[in-house]
Design an enzyme around this catalytic site. Structure first.
Site, PDB file in Angstrom:
ATOM      1  N   GLN A  37       0.838  -1.204   0.000  1.00 16.16           N
ATOM      2  CA  GLN A  37       0.000   0.000   0.000  1.00 16.16           C
ATOM      3  C   GLN A  37       0.874   1.254   0.000  1.00 16.16           C
ATOM      4  O   GLN A  37       2.069   1.194   0.268  1.00 16.16           O
ATOM      5  CB  GLN A  37      -0.910  -0.026   1.240  1.00 16.16           C
ATOM      6  N   HIS A  68      -8.007   4.258  19.596  1.00 17.99           N
ATOM      7  CA  HIS A  68      -7.132   3.262  20.243  1.00 17.99           C
ATOM      8  C   HIS A  68      -7.668   2.840  21.610  1.00 17.99           C
ATOM      9  O   HIS A  68      -7.589   1.666  21.977  1.00 17.99           O
ATOM     10  CB  HIS A  68      -5.702   3.814  20.356  1.00 17.99           C
ATOM     11  N   ASP A 112       1.362  -6.931  11.939  1.00 15.85           N
ATOM     12  CA  ASP A 112       0.940  -6.083  10.811  1.00 15.85           C
ATOM     13  C   ASP A 112       1.653  -6.588   9.561  1.00 15.85           C
ATOM     14  O   ASP A 112       2.826  -6.957   9.614  1.00 15.85           O
ATOM     15  CB  ASP A 112       1.266  -4.611  11.061  1.00 15.85           C
ATOM     16  N   ASP A 143       1.263 -11.658   7.511  1.00 12.04           N
ATOM     17  CA  ASP A 143      -0.164 -11.581   7.198  1.00 12.04           C
ATOM     18  C   ASP A 143      -0.974 -12.091   8.393  1.00 12.04           C
ATOM     19  O   ASP A 143      -0.802 -13.234   8.828  1.00 12.04           O
ATOM     20  CB  ASP A 143      -0.442 -12.427   5.951  1.00 12.04           C
ATOM     21  N   GLY A 144      -1.844 -11.217   8.908  1.00 16.35           N
ATOM     22  CA  GLY A 144      -2.645 -11.581  10.076  1.00 16.35           C
ATOM     23  C   GLY A 144      -3.588 -12.745   9.824  1.00 16.35           C
ATOM     24  O   GLY A 144      -3.957 -13.476  10.756  1.00 16.35           O
ATOM     25  N   ASP A 162      -7.261  -4.499  14.261  1.00 18.78           N
ATOM     26  CA  ASP A 162      -7.105  -3.058  14.048  1.00 18.78           C
ATOM     27  C   ASP A 162      -6.593  -2.895  12.622  1.00 18.78           C
ATOM     28  O   ASP A 162      -5.421  -2.635  12.387  1.00 18.78           O
ATOM     29  CB  ASP A 162      -6.106  -2.510  15.079  1.00 18.78           C
ATOM     30  N   SER A 163      -7.495  -3.090  11.680  1.00 24.01           N
ATOM     31  CA  SER A 163      -7.064  -3.200  10.284  1.00 24.01           C
ATOM     32  C   SER A 163      -7.540  -2.019   9.457  1.00 24.01           C
ATOM     33  O   SER A 163      -8.330  -1.200   9.916  1.00 24.01           O
ATOM     34  CB  SER A 163      -7.645  -4.475   9.677  1.00 24.01           C
ATOM     35  N   ASP A 165      -9.624  -0.863   5.911  1.00 29.35           N
ATOM     36  CA  ASP A 165     -10.953  -1.251   5.442  1.00 29.35           C
ATOM     37  C   ASP A 165     -10.874  -2.590   4.687  1.00 29.35           C
ATOM     38  O   ASP A 165      -9.786  -3.020   4.298  1.00 29.35           O
ATOM     39  CB  ASP A 165     -11.504  -0.161   4.504  1.00 29.35           C
ATOM     40  N   PRO A 169      -5.087  -5.573   1.383  1.00 34.37           N
ATOM     41  CA  PRO A 169      -4.655  -6.669   2.270  1.00 34.37           C
ATOM     42  C   PRO A 169      -5.600  -6.930   3.434  1.00 34.37           C
ATOM     43  O   PRO A 169      -5.564  -7.991   4.056  1.00 34.37           O
ATOM     44  CB  PRO A 169      -3.290  -6.195   2.777  1.00 34.37           C
TER      45      PRO A 169
HETATM   46  N1  SAM Z   1      -7.249   2.846  12.669  1.00 31.31           N
HETATM   47  C1  SAM Z   1      -7.199   2.523  11.298  1.00 31.31           C
HETATM   48  C2  SAM Z   1      -8.527   2.535  10.609  1.00 31.31           C
HETATM   49  O1  SAM Z   1      -9.522   1.998  11.117  1.00 31.31           O
HETATM   50  O2  SAM Z   1      -8.604   3.109   9.513  1.00 31.31           O
HETATM   51  C3  SAM Z   1      -6.408   1.310  11.113  1.00 31.31           C
HETATM   52  C4  SAM Z   1      -4.982   1.689  11.343  1.00 31.31           C
HETATM   53  S1  SAM Z   1      -3.780   0.472  11.203  1.00 31.31           S
HETATM   54  C5  SAM Z   1      -2.514   1.508  10.539  1.00 31.31           C
HETATM   55  C6  SAM Z   1      -4.285  -0.602   9.891  1.00 31.31           C
HETATM   56  C7  SAM Z   1      -3.197  -1.610   9.554  1.00 31.31           C
HETATM   57  O3  SAM Z   1      -3.786  -2.828   9.091  1.00 31.31           O
HETATM   58  C8  SAM Z   1      -2.231  -1.165   8.466  1.00 31.31           C
HETATM   59  O4  SAM Z   1      -0.992  -0.891   9.044  1.00 31.31           O
HETATM   60  C9  SAM Z   1      -2.168  -2.375   7.513  1.00 31.31           C
HETATM   61  O5  SAM Z   1      -0.855  -2.661   7.075  1.00 31.31           O
HETATM   62  C10 SAM Z   1      -2.739  -3.478   8.387  1.00 31.31           C
HETATM   63  N2  SAM Z   1      -3.258  -4.647   7.652  1.00 31.31           N
HETATM   64  C11 SAM Z   1      -4.099  -4.662   6.590  1.00 31.31           C
HETATM   65  N3  SAM Z   1      -4.306  -5.935   6.193  1.00 31.31           N
HETATM   66  C12 SAM Z   1      -3.596  -6.742   7.027  1.00 31.31           C
HETATM   67  C13 SAM Z   1      -3.401  -8.145   7.129  1.00 31.31           C
HETATM   68  N4  SAM Z   1      -3.983  -8.988   6.267  1.00 31.31           N
HETATM   69  N5  SAM Z   1      -2.600  -8.617   8.112  1.00 31.31           N
HETATM   70  C14 SAM Z   1      -1.993  -7.768   8.991  1.00 31.31           C
HETATM   71  N6  SAM Z   1      -2.138  -6.431   8.927  1.00 31.31           N
HETATM   72  C15 SAM Z   1      -2.924  -5.926   7.966  1.00 31.31           C
END
Ligand code: SAM
Length: 287
Positions: A37, A68, A112, A143-144, A162-163, A165, A169
């Protein structure tokens, strides 16, 4: 969602509802295209620093505490004794910091997919990263979805998703298969909490998430709502799903006697966040 350029403003366009949200900026501080991304950092005039991912607002210095704290404390104070916590996503480290405020937590894992998000947070949001060196913290880049699939059954007290949308990913973090992995990995009484978008703009997604959590066998659900100015509509939610037993009560006395500081969360806020408007209740009802 997409952005359009206008001098001195960052604007996130919410194409699905033909509206937009803007913050006045003085400069773009950083931009990096990771394998997953595009991560950008802006200096705003009133909200401190702003992190965006693929043009969507993620974190601002001024109001990230709302999100948070609500992603963390309601679940940790609902569980009787959370010791092992897994955060999926959360690369800005703000959720990890809140989790580690709970002295009873013995191990907190943050998984993450994108190391660039954490590198940028360490540089531009050091206040969110101040617990990264806590000996109880393990920060991983993976990958979560895979992490939860491989997690040992009955090994985790709380999973916090906490991902981003459900596009890119983050897409696979919102489906039956992922929820099944979480259910299996949680201990009895364990809780999954996931950011569940805006009750106003994304009600069908929020409802589908709840139904999928029910379908895989979570015993009880609770959606909490709270303000979040920089996210679409300014009104956000998280949904808690408990593996077994009711999710309704929480350790209210422990909240009142908490030895750590919160800016938003308290016992009254926890109660109030449970109140849902009629149109939301109606959408959640299953005939
Ligand atoms: N608070 C934010 C929101 O609701 O818009 C989310 C913030 S946090 C930075 C979101 C994180 O999810 C990103 O850093 C992204 O890299 C991570 N992410 C997305 N898909 C993922 C996956 N499959 N596994 C692990 N992390 C993932």
């Amino acid at each position: 969602m997409s952005t359009f350029e206008q001098k001195n403003w960052f604007t996130e366009v919410h194409a699905d509802v033909e509206s937009a949200y803007s913050l006045k900026i003085t400069e773009k501080l950083a931009e990096q295209q990771s394998p997953f991304q595009k991560v950008e950092i802006f200096q705003t005039t009133q909200f401190g620093k702003l992190m965006t991912i693929d043009g969507c607002t993620m974190v601002s210095s001024r109001e990230n505490f709302l999100y948070h704290e609500m992603m963390t404390h309601p679940a940790l104070f609902t569980h009787d004794n959370p010791e092992t916590v897994v955060i999926i996503g959360g690369g800005d480290c703000g959720t990890l910091k809140e989790v580690l405020k709970h002295q009873g937590v013995k191990q907190a894992y943050q998984i993450d997919i994108d190391e660039v998000v954490t590198q940028m947070a360490e540089q531009y949001f050091p206040e969110l990263c101040e617990s990264n060196n806590d000996p109880r913290a393990t920060i991983m880049f993976d990958d979560g979805i895979k992490f939860m699939k491989d997690a040992a059954p009955n090994s985790i007290d709380i999973v916090i998703v906490d991902s981003t949308d459900p596009i890119g990913p983050g897409e696979g973090l919102f489906n039956h298969a992922f929820y099944e992995s979480c259910l299996t990995a949680l201990k009895p009484g364990g809780i999954l909490v996931q950011q569940s978008e805006s009750p106003l703009y994304h009600l069908s997604l929020l409802t589908a998430m709840r139904h999928a959590m029910e379908d895989v066998g979570f015993a009880d659900l609770q959606t909490l709502n709270f303000p979040q100015p920089i996210y679409p509509s300014g009104w956000w939610s998280c949904t808690l799903a408990r593996k077994s037993q009711s999710i309704d009560g929480f350790r209210e006395d422990d909240v009142k006697q908490a030895t750590f500081e919160t800016l938003y969360y308290n016992a009254e806020i926890h109660q109030a966040a449970k109140a849902l408007p009629n149109f939301v209740k109606k959408a959640f009802a299953r005939s």
